[in-house]
Design an enzyme around this catalytic site. Structure first.
Site: not given
Length: 143
Positions: A55, A104, A128
């Protein structure tokens, strides 16, 4: 998504001014406002190196390169996250569509969407993900 910044489900604290300084405008818009980068423009769309995708906001490991595949959709695609605890999924009814948004689980950053058109011999899922939501850490080469 900016209203989720203080959501207690996400333990990683986010300071808007700090994020604006640290992230590029595209990274900020994607992760904080659920924007989508244009297809086939992301840094990691065609990356095939071994490593881990993290992330961009909090550094949580999200996807391994071994789960990445070429879907032809224009964004990096993975058939599974690194484990089931790193991703938060939320129904998304924007733009006249019904989709599952992927965030996240540590900071709530928007990552992309998950669809049920991935490789059937794996999970059948296609995560995606916007390149702008990721940082790639290459696996060290063995000597």
């Amino acid at each position: 998504m900016s209203g989720d910044r203080d959501d207690p489900r996400y333990p990683y604290p986010k300071d808007d001014a700090e994020l604006r300084r640290r992230l590029t405008p595209m990274q900020y818009e994607v992760t904080q406002h659920a924007a989508t980068e244009p297809p086939f423009t992301g840094e990691y769309t065609d990356t095939e190196d071994a490593g881990i995708y993290h992330c961009v906001v909090c550094g949580t490991a999200l996807f391994e390169s071994g789960a990445k595949f070429h879907s032809g959709c224009g964004w990096p695609s993975y058939f599974k996250p690194i484990d089931g605890e790193v991703i938060d999924e939320k129904m998304d009814y924007t733009h006249g569509m019904t989709r599952v948004e992927v965030r996240c689980n540590q900071c709530g950053a928007h990552l992309g969407h998950v669809f049920e058109d991935g490789p059937r011999d794996k999970t059948g899922l296609r995560y995606c993900i916007n390149s702008a939501a990721l940082n790639f850490e290459a696996k060290p080469e063995r000597k």
